[in-house]
Design an enzyme around this catalytic site. Sequence first.
Site, mmCIF file in Angstrom:
data_model
loop_
_atom_site.group_PDB
_atom_site.id
_atom_site.type_symbol
_atom_site.label_atom_id
_atom_site.label_comp_id
_atom_site.label_asym_id
_atom_site.label_seq_id
_atom_site.Cartn_x
_atom_site.Cartn_y
_atom_site.Cartn_z
ATOM 1 C CD GLU B 49 39.019 42.725 38.362
ATOM 2 O OE1 GLU B 49 38.317 41.906 37.755
ATOM 3 O OE2 GLU B 49 40.144 43.100 37.971
ATOM 4 C CG ASP B 60 36.950 34.052 35.099
ATOM 5 O OD1 ASP B 60 37.919 34.825 35.069
ATOM 6 O OD2 ASP B 60 35.816 34.372 35.492
#
Lengths: 402, 263
Positions: B49, B60
């Site tokens: 990824e 995040d």
Amino acid sequence: MANSIANSVPTKEGRYGKFGGQFVPETLMTALLELETAYDEAMNDQAFTEELAYYLQQYVGRETPLYYAENLTKELGGAKVYLKREDLNHTGAHKINNAIGQALLAKRMGKKKIVAETGAGQHGVATATACALLNLECVVFMGAEDIKRQQLNVFRMELLGTKVESVETGSKTLKDAVNAALRYWVTNVEDTHYILGSALGPHPFPKIVRDFQRVIGVETREQILNKEGRLPDAVVACIGGGSNAIGMFHPFVDDETVALYGVEAAGSGIETGKHAAAIAGGQLGVLHGAYMYLLQDENGFVQEAHSISAGLDYPGKGPEHCYLHDIGRVQFDSITDSEALEGLQLLSKTEGILPALESSHAIAYTAKLAKTMSTDDIIVVCLSGRGDKDVHTVRKALGGEV
Amino acid sequence: MTKLQQAIEQTKIAGNKAFVPYIMAGDGGLETLKPTILKLQEMGVTAIEVGIPFTDPVADGPTIEQAGERALAEGVTLRKVLAVLASFRGEIQVPLVVMTYFNPVLAFGLEAFAKACVAGGVKGLIVPDVPLEESEILRDTLNSRGIDIVQLVSLTSPPERIARIAAASQGFVYAVTVNGITGARASFADDLHDHFARLREASQIPVLAGFGISTPEQVVSMGALSDGVIVGSAIVTALHEGNLEKIEALVSASKGVFQKSTL
């Protein structure tokens, strides 16, 4: 109204034309869908709307006056200027209208905790106030830069029993506070409601905030009809994310004779790149869940907004405003920091009313606009908040001792 | 079957679990991107990824956010990352999945972005702020070019929604294992077993677990519930510190999980 613009948005997908939507992590989708259902149920429940009306009247102090600013009108020598006195609300700004509404909604949904973001601190104070009143636990995220600029509001929130979390990432201002509040909400979604303070974010927030702020325009419409026997020719409001403006504009959107003016913050000037005018100087993009006009670079990185007023210091414009701009219903213009400071002094000296720096943008624009109109014309300005919180900033900007 | 799904199915046939590391492209400089990808490929990861830095990464936690800030300071952009990938495309065998927030894609332009993905050999796309409701435009543009749109399922997604997401997702279903943002966790909720059982029943394609998985033990326990794991923050930290042994340990924990869990 078959051809109502006002009632045509949002769609059930949360779109205002091409704007809006729900660009959020999956973890929040269920919370947003639940919120939408709970909100619709609440607004159709007479007990809820009566409770809200009770608090708005008895606690917030509504309705607020629509004040004819006779001295200012004479000074400008043009259209008659009326001020919608949202500065007279409890806590000193329009933000409490939405904070009370959403706090009551959270309680109804069985949520015990509240998270909110704040820029200038007005929404934070309003949310902290509503949470103290309704016995909800509250945490407010605020950019480290804004904490420096708005010490007094930080202390006010703490006095009200709210925990203020300093946000040290990114530009350390309002947009980063929204990021932090969203992260907190994702993590604590099961027992926490996010009270978003502006007409921004993923659907249904722009609609909820608009509906709770509509009381401004609804009252204004009735008041001006009582005083003047007709609708105003122009309505003016400042726009950061756009909560006071959409609340004021929405009840007038279908009145074709009423011109609507949204005033963005031009900071040091649009040409300098240091501004918060996403409609004048931004491009289409997605931030905080909505497709809207956004200050960004060619790589899609969000740029910092600049304004002397912390409450207008946001890089995007709420989706409904973007839509009303695109269809030409609201005319957007901008006012610089120095023009806003002049507006603040003008209203202080002529009327003895110290407006918030945010609202001073609307005053400064009105000063220009009124002069171009006839003495038979009527302008209504949304005076969204009082300026006590800004005295420190204004003194510094005007060259005084700090 | 898409290339991405195929790679995961092959790990299953071999008796292993898929292991997908997340890297922040350009953390440490854009020139590190090629050696990092080739090194991970050599370690035998299933797919990689490739994270794109963004100014406002709401999904995040601090580890990836700070890595993103370092990459932004290096001048890393979506365009530049895809150009670097294209420059050594011939050496890449492992499927690459780009993870980016939506706004850089919009600023790039969907068509131009899709073409650059093809040129960079990208096989899948994860956009954490584009949920199912908003994802059609991505599938319309990217599917015709052989690029999968991976959808995320969260612990808060109700069963009916899980079924719709599983049906729409391509390559694999990304099962978020916590309520919250990316980053290491000491523990996970007790009812994950039931959640994954429902999810795997609803899904025709592999289900990978991600968010919060940071130790070899967690790779094993989460791998037992799923078809494999995505490890982000722990990989980002290890790469930042130059600790390749830690990555080796995480990758090797994914081997043979299948046999262990069924014994």
